[in-house]
Motif scaffolding. Structure first.
Motif, PDB file in Angstrom:
ATOM      1  N   HIS A  71       0.814  -1.217   0.000  1.00 51.24           N
ATOM      2  CA  HIS A  71       0.000   0.000   0.000  1.00 51.24           C
ATOM      3  C   HIS A  71       0.848   1.268   0.000  1.00 51.24           C
ATOM      4  O   HIS A  71       0.333   2.370   0.187  1.00 51.24           O
ATOM      5  CB  HIS A  71      -0.979   0.021   1.168  1.00 51.24           C
ATOM      6  N   ARG A 102      -2.721   3.997  -5.515  1.00 47.39           N
ATOM      7  CA  ARG A 102      -4.141   3.905  -5.159  1.00 47.39           C
ATOM      8  C   ARG A 102      -4.390   4.335  -3.712  1.00 47.39           C
ATOM      9  O   ARG A 102      -5.293   5.121  -3.434  1.00 47.39           O
ATOM     10  CB  ARG A 102      -4.590   2.458  -5.384  1.00 47.39           C
ATOM     11  N   PHE A 103      -3.576   3.847  -2.799  1.00 44.51           N
ATOM     12  CA  PHE A 103      -3.745   4.187  -1.387  1.00 44.51           C
ATOM     13  C   PHE A 103      -3.340   5.635  -1.115  1.00 44.51           C
ATOM     14  O   PHE A 103      -4.054   6.364  -0.421  1.00 44.51           O
ATOM     15  CB  PHE A 103      -2.923   3.241  -0.509  1.00 44.51           C
ATOM     16  N   ASP A 105      -3.222   8.173  -3.080  1.00 44.57           N
ATOM     17  CA  ASP A 105      -4.171   9.128  -3.659  1.00 44.57           C
ATOM     18  C   ASP A 105      -5.394   9.287  -2.754  1.00 44.57           C
ATOM     19  O   ASP A 105      -5.894  10.407  -2.559  1.00 44.57           O
ATOM     20  CB  ASP A 105      -4.606   8.672  -5.054  1.00 44.57           C
ATOM     21  N   LEU A 106      -5.888   8.193  -2.202  1.00 44.64           N
ATOM     22  CA  LEU A 106      -7.048   8.251  -1.306  1.00 44.64           C
ATOM     23  C   LEU A 106      -6.722   8.977  -0.002  1.00 44.64           C
ATOM     24  O   LEU A 106      -7.581   9.635   0.593  1.00 44.64           O
ATOM     25  CB  LEU A 106      -7.547   6.837  -0.984  1.00 44.64           C
ATOM     26  N   LEU A 107      -5.481   8.866   0.450  1.00 42.04           N
ATOM     27  CA  LEU A 107      -5.074   9.455   1.724  1.00 42.04           C
ATOM     28  C   LEU A 107      -4.619  10.903   1.606  1.00 42.04           C
ATOM     29  O   LEU A 107      -4.399  11.568   2.623  1.00 42.04           O
ATOM     30  CB  LEU A 107      -3.938   8.625   2.334  1.00 42.04           C
ATOM     31  N   SER A 115      -9.752   8.576  10.462  1.00 46.40           N
ATOM     32  CA  SER A 115     -10.125   8.584   9.048  1.00 46.40           C
ATOM     33  C   SER A 115      -9.086   7.847   8.211  1.00 46.40           C
ATOM     34  O   SER A 115      -9.426   7.084   7.298  1.00 46.40           O
ATOM     35  CB  SER A 115     -10.283  10.026   8.541  1.00 46.40           C
ATOM     36  N   LYS A 116      -7.815   8.071   8.526  1.00 50.91           N
ATOM     37  CA  LYS A 116      -6.754   7.375   7.790  1.00 50.91           C
ATOM     38  C   LYS A 116      -6.875   5.867   7.976  1.00 50.91           C
ATOM     39  O   LYS A 116      -6.777   5.101   7.002  1.00 50.91           O
ATOM     40  CB  LYS A 116      -5.375   7.856   8.251  1.00 50.91           C
ATOM     41  N   ILE A 119      -9.897   4.544   6.014  1.00 56.92           N
ATOM     42  CA  ILE A 119      -9.640   4.562   4.568  1.00 56.92           C
ATOM     43  C   ILE A 119      -8.747   3.392   4.185  1.00 56.92           C
ATOM     44  O   ILE A 119      -9.013   2.663   3.215  1.00 56.92           O
ATOM     45  CB  ILE A 119      -8.996   5.898   4.143  1.00 56.92           C
ATOM     46  N   GLU A 123     -10.016   0.230   1.939  1.00 55.53           N
ATOM     47  CA  GLU A 123      -9.369  -0.006   0.645  1.00 55.53           C
ATOM     48  C   GLU A 123      -8.709  -1.376   0.597  1.00 55.53           C
ATOM     49  O   GLU A 123      -8.660  -2.012  -0.462  1.00 55.53           O
ATOM     50  CB  GLU A 123      -8.352   1.100   0.351  1.00 55.53           C
ATOM     51  N   ASN A 126     -11.429  -3.567  -0.439  1.00 54.25           N
ATOM     52  CA  ASN A 126     -11.700  -3.384  -1.870  1.00 54.25           C
ATOM     53  C   ASN A 126     -10.696  -4.155  -2.717  1.00 54.25           C
ATOM     54  O   ASN A 126     -11.056  -4.804  -3.711  1.00 54.25           O
ATOM     55  CB  ASN A 126     -11.657  -1.897  -2.231  1.00 54.25           C
TER      56      ASN A 126
END
Length: 333
Positions: A71, A102-103, A105-107, A115-116, A119, A123, A126
């Motif tokens: 990640h 991917r990770f 960008d979401l963070l 929240s971190k 997320i 993910e 997912n």
């Protein structure tokens, strides 16, 4: 009875004989739960997921599919080591997924610790759902959840707040299609190690330093940036190298670096230099519910400080956290 509550009369696993009895019981339980279906395991390479992998291999053999997700929050060389040990050394059925972009960008821009964690946890699921969709007969998701994860993620009494959530407890989406397999979820960390020994795992794997599921994501404090994450990874590598050289690597339960999202004024090449602080944490514990501080030799701290401030771009100070648990937690986030 609540399946997440450890029975009051449960004997602590402290001997090989007790561990073998636990293994036999879990092998039987897993076989009954899984049947002839396949299980997908999140294999980080840490002691928890490694023990789960060994248990599941003993119970269901080739029905287990291990997935290692990079990640982007791993320690330096971590994913490469996982592939070498598990795929090349232990002949595990291992799928490697590089989901770094991917990770991250979401963070991007997310500073709240909970929240971190959520997320990252969501993910992960997912990614596993996507990998499961590529395979036939995947019905279960195995996790290395242990009892402190559960205790720190839920309210322990009316009026008390959860200490923190864990990606493998609080971050699971309600719509998750796979059923969970968590054979060590009622064990404390020291018991997991006894079980790992009884399963015949290599000593270095069983007593490997713990590493949180969200990885460096909870050690790169605040909103994660790639440059600060890189500095953290390099500083942490230096700390681990110096612990090995000094002979402390096998004597201290957990040691690591955190880098907060703040800068201070320093001097470099006779000029003003604003940089982040690197905070060293070194603790000892048996069950991860309390922790004491390891008193590091000044010579070691001096050498680590010298190397980090001279070798790692962006860091201009090194601090040493001497807060036990409680009042602090082991991790900062």
């Amino acid at each position: 009875m609540d399946s997440n509550k450890r029975p009051d009369n449960m004997v602590r696993i402290t001997t090989k004989e007790l561990a073998e009895a636990f293994i036999d019981a879990q092998v039987k339980a897993v076989r009954e739960q899984v049947g002839d279906k396949k299980v997908l395991l999140a294999l980080s390479g840490g002691v928890d997921s490694s023990v789960v992998a060994a248990l599941l291999i003993k119970a269901i053999g080739k029905q287990l599919v291990c997935v290692h997700v990079n990640h982007g929050l791993m320690r330096k060389g971590e994913s490469e080591n996982v592939i070498e040990v598990f795929k090349n050394g232990l002949d595990a059925n291992l799928i490697y997924v590089d989901a770094t972009d991917r990770f991250l960008d979401l963070l991007a821009g997310v500073s709240d610790p909970e929240s971190k964690r959520k997320i990252i946890g969501a993910e992960f699921i997912n990614v596993f759902d996507e990998e499961a969709a590529k395979l036939d007969g995947i019905s279960f998701l195995a996790q290395g959840t242990i009892y402190p994860d559960i205790l720190e993620s839920i309210k322990q009494a009316e009026g008390k707040k959860a200490v923190k959530s864990h990606h493998n407890v609080g971050g699971l989406p309600e719509e998750m299609e796979m059923e969970l397999v968590e054979p060590i979820k009622l064990l404390f960390k020291d018991e997991v190690r006894v079980v790992g020994d009884a399963l015949g795992l290599p000593h270095g794997m069983v007593y490997r330093q713990p590493f949180p599921g969200p990885g460096l994501g909870v050690r790169c404090l605040g909103a994660i940036t790639r440059d600060r994450l890189h500095a953290l990874r390099e500083a942490d590598t230096i700390l681990r190298e110096e612990f090995e050289i000094s002979g402390l690597a096998g004597k201290v339960w957990q040691y690591f670096v955190v880098v907060p999202d703040m800068k201070s004024v320093g001097v470099k090449d006779e000029s003003r230099y604003e940089g982040w602080p690197a905070i060293i944490r070194a603790v000892n514990t048996t069950d991860a519910m309390t922790a004491s501080i390891e008193e590091l030799p000044y010579a070691l701290l001096h050498k680590v400080t010298s190397r980090i401030t001279s070798e790692v771009e962006g860091i201009n100070r090194v601090l040493y956290d001497i807060t036990p648990k409680p009042t602090g937690t082991i991790e900062w986030e």
